[in-house]
Design an enzyme around this catalytic site. Structure first.
Site, PDB file in Angstrom:
ATOM      1  N   MET A  16       4.136 -16.845 -14.912  1.00  0.00           N
ATOM      2  CA  MET A  16       3.640 -17.723 -14.439  1.00  0.00           C
ATOM      3  C   MET A  16       4.107 -17.765 -12.629  1.00  0.00           C
ATOM      4  O   MET A  16       4.247 -16.636 -12.341  1.00  0.00           O
ATOM      5  CB  MET A  16       3.683 -19.403 -14.603  1.00  0.00           C
ATOM      6  CG  MET A  16       2.822 -19.483 -15.842  1.00  0.00           C
ATOM      7  SD  MET A  16       1.021 -19.431 -15.862  1.00  0.00           S
ATOM      8  CE  MET A  16       0.477 -20.147 -17.147  1.00  0.00           C
ATOM      9  N   SER A  17       4.483 -18.738 -12.184  1.00  0.00           N
ATOM     10  CA  SER A  17       4.620 -18.709 -10.570  1.00  0.00           C
ATOM     11  C   SER A  17       5.947 -18.284 -10.201  1.00  0.00           C
ATOM     12  O   SER A  17       6.364 -17.995  -9.010  1.00  0.00           O
ATOM     13  CB  SER A  17       4.439 -20.015 -10.097  1.00  0.00           C
ATOM     14  OG  SER A  17       3.007 -20.380  -9.801  1.00  0.00           O
ATOM     15  N   VAL A  18       6.909 -17.716 -11.095  1.00  0.00           N
ATOM     16  CA  VAL A  18       8.069 -16.806 -10.812  1.00  0.00           C
ATOM     17  C   VAL A  18       7.336 -15.657 -10.281  1.00  0.00           C
ATOM     18  O   VAL A  18       8.013 -15.004  -9.434  1.00  0.00           O
ATOM     19  CB  VAL A  18       8.879 -16.638 -12.038  1.00  0.00           C
ATOM     20  CG1 VAL A  18      10.139 -15.787 -11.651  1.00  0.00           C
ATOM     21  CG2 VAL A  18       9.450 -17.887 -12.694  1.00  0.00           C
ATOM     22  N   MET A  40       1.869 -20.918  -9.430  1.00  0.00           N
ATOM     23  CA  MET A  40       1.382 -22.437  -9.908  1.00  0.00           C
ATOM     24  C   MET A  40       2.561 -23.179  -9.771  1.00  0.00           C
ATOM     25  O   MET A  40       3.653 -23.026 -10.235  1.00  0.00           O
ATOM     26  CB  MET A  40       1.017 -21.811 -11.312  1.00  0.00           C
ATOM     27  CG  MET A  40      -0.402 -21.144 -11.299  1.00  0.00           C
ATOM     28  SD  MET A  40      -0.643 -21.180 -13.207  1.00  0.00           S
ATOM     29  CE  MET A  40      -2.186 -19.824 -12.922  1.00  0.00           C
TER      30      MET A  40
END
Length: 427
Positions: free
Chosen positions: A141-143, A1
């Site tokens: 999330m997008s980690v 994300m």
């Protein structure tokens, strides 16, 4: 994300400092799911509201209570010890958007849940807010994308995955879909031509459909594919493969399927076996899964603050933990160096950057300056792992911003640079 296109509240929306008075969205989040059920309607966190403020302040630390998850086991290997060399970094000053502030003020004003600074592998500061504790798994999330890509790197180093190969060579079922003709590297660099609308403010965006597929949102009465694999087949192209950088989270989920097929195992098992265990993680992690167990590899991993720091430290050390190479050094070097046309693809993409130093996106990392190097893994609502190589510093900040994207990202980056500069001056 994505972390691009910052929008939302500025530094005025405040998180109280540890032990300080309640204010702003942090105060609004107190009392959620408190006591014994039945909970008062206004304090209930549900699948319908968990990503919204103030409910996300509780939800990002309790994802497994809302969505099915698979365990990423740390196994029984020795924990990677992180020695302590405590320093008070709260007074480090910096300027962002013409506003001067301290690190303590940054943490207090940006809905921080956990903050960790490692310098030369030692903990300088470790702080928890909003009821988070050292053993709390927090949504990354997008980690998660950077973790996913690291597993791909391990497989590539073992000769089990050729990232230059077409994805259809690994997963033939992707033939005659939007991914036909894309390579695995295109997935890693967000340069596939697959269309995917990720506008978080648009209730009709593709990201909202995929959230229902992945059980992140309740059904809304409209039909959706039965699982993520069926959803991949519905996507179409709106550009060429190998073109400019265009952030499309769904590509990392396709990458996870490619990884599973290449290695012959489920994704959460591979993260455990190839990364979490050899890295010496202290706690189990977890990842959200759809109704058929397919992982949301782009944003569904939950991990503790220190283990996120260990992951960053692994990259700072070019993939090594002590004498063991966990992630190939060549993979880390390639991530920093980028594709020959990576900077051009990034500048010409849908997230033009004002950073100096030929920034690019490679192997699911944002590389702000490959010359230093300085790069980071980032996710919406304020999840970050920063790696500043010259100062030998890793900074992790886990947050629950009230919006997906925010100018708080710019302030955080400036704060990290200030910490790195202070550590370089002090030695």
């Amino acid at each position: 994300m994505t972390q691009a296109g910052a929008a939302g509240p500025g530094p005025a929306a405040a998180e109280p400092a540890a032990g300080g008075p309640a204010a702003g969205p942090a105060a609004a989040g107190r009392g959620l799911m408190a006591g014994a059920p039945p909970f008062a309607p206004g304090s209930r966190v549900t699948l319908a509201n968990w990503q919204d403020p103030p409910f996300n302040r509780w939800a990002f630390q309790h994802v497994r209570e809302l969505i099915p998850t698979a365990r990423i086991s740390r196994g029984g290997r020795p924990v990677w010890p992180l020695r302590r060399a405590e320093r008070d970094l709260g007074g480090v000053r910096f300027t962002s958007a013409d506003q001067e502030m301290t690190i303590a003020e940054l943490l207090a004003q940006t809905c921080t849940d956990g903050f960790l600074v490692l310098h030369r592998g030692r903990i300088l500061t470790e702080q928890y807010f909003n009821a988070m504790t050292p053993d709390t798994p927090h949504l990354l999330m997008s980690v998660s994308k950077s973790v996913t890509a690291a597993v791909a790197g391990v497989l590539a180093g073992r000769g089990q995955l050729d990232v230059s190969a077409p994805v259809t060579a690994v997963v033939p079922e992707l033939a005659e879909t939007s991914l036909d003709g894309a390579t695995v590297q295109h997935l890693l660099d967000m340069r596939a031509g697959t269309a995917f609308n990720e506008d978080y403010a648009d209730p009709e965006a593709d990201v909202r459909t995929y959230e229902r597929v992945y059980l992140w949102r309740p059904p809304d009465g409209r039909p959706v594919p039965e699982d993520a694999i069926a959803y991949f087949a519905t996507l179409r192209n709106d550009g060429p493969h190998g073109g400019p950088f265009r952030y499309r989270s769904i590509l990392t989920d396709v990458l996870a399927w490619v990884i599973e097929r290449a290695a012959g195992a489920r994704f959460h098992e591979l993260v455990s076996r190839l990364l979490w265990q050899p890295m010496g993680a202290e706690f189990d992690a977890e990842i959200t899964v759809d109704a058929h167990g397919n992982p949301m590899a782009d944003g569904g991993i939950c991990a503790t603050l220190r283990d996120a720091g260990r992951f960053g430290e692994l990259f700072l050390r070019r993939g090594r933990r002590a004498r063991r190479e966990v992630v190939p050094a060549a993979w880390v070097d390639d991530t920093i160096r980028g594709a020959p046309d990576g900077a051009q693809a990034f500048t010409g993409g849908d997230d033009p950057s004002t950073c100096a130093g030929r920034p690019h996106y490679r192997n699911c990392w944002w590389v702000d300056d490959p010359g230093l190097p300085f790069y980071h893994a980032s996710g919406i609502n304020g999840q970050h792992i920063f790696v500043h190589v010259p100062s030998q510093t890793v900074v992790v900040k886990l947050s629950t911003w009230p919006t997906a994207l925010s100018p708080w990202l710019e302030a955080t980056v400036h704060g990290v640079h200030a910490i790195a500069a202070a550590l370089q001056r002090r030695g």
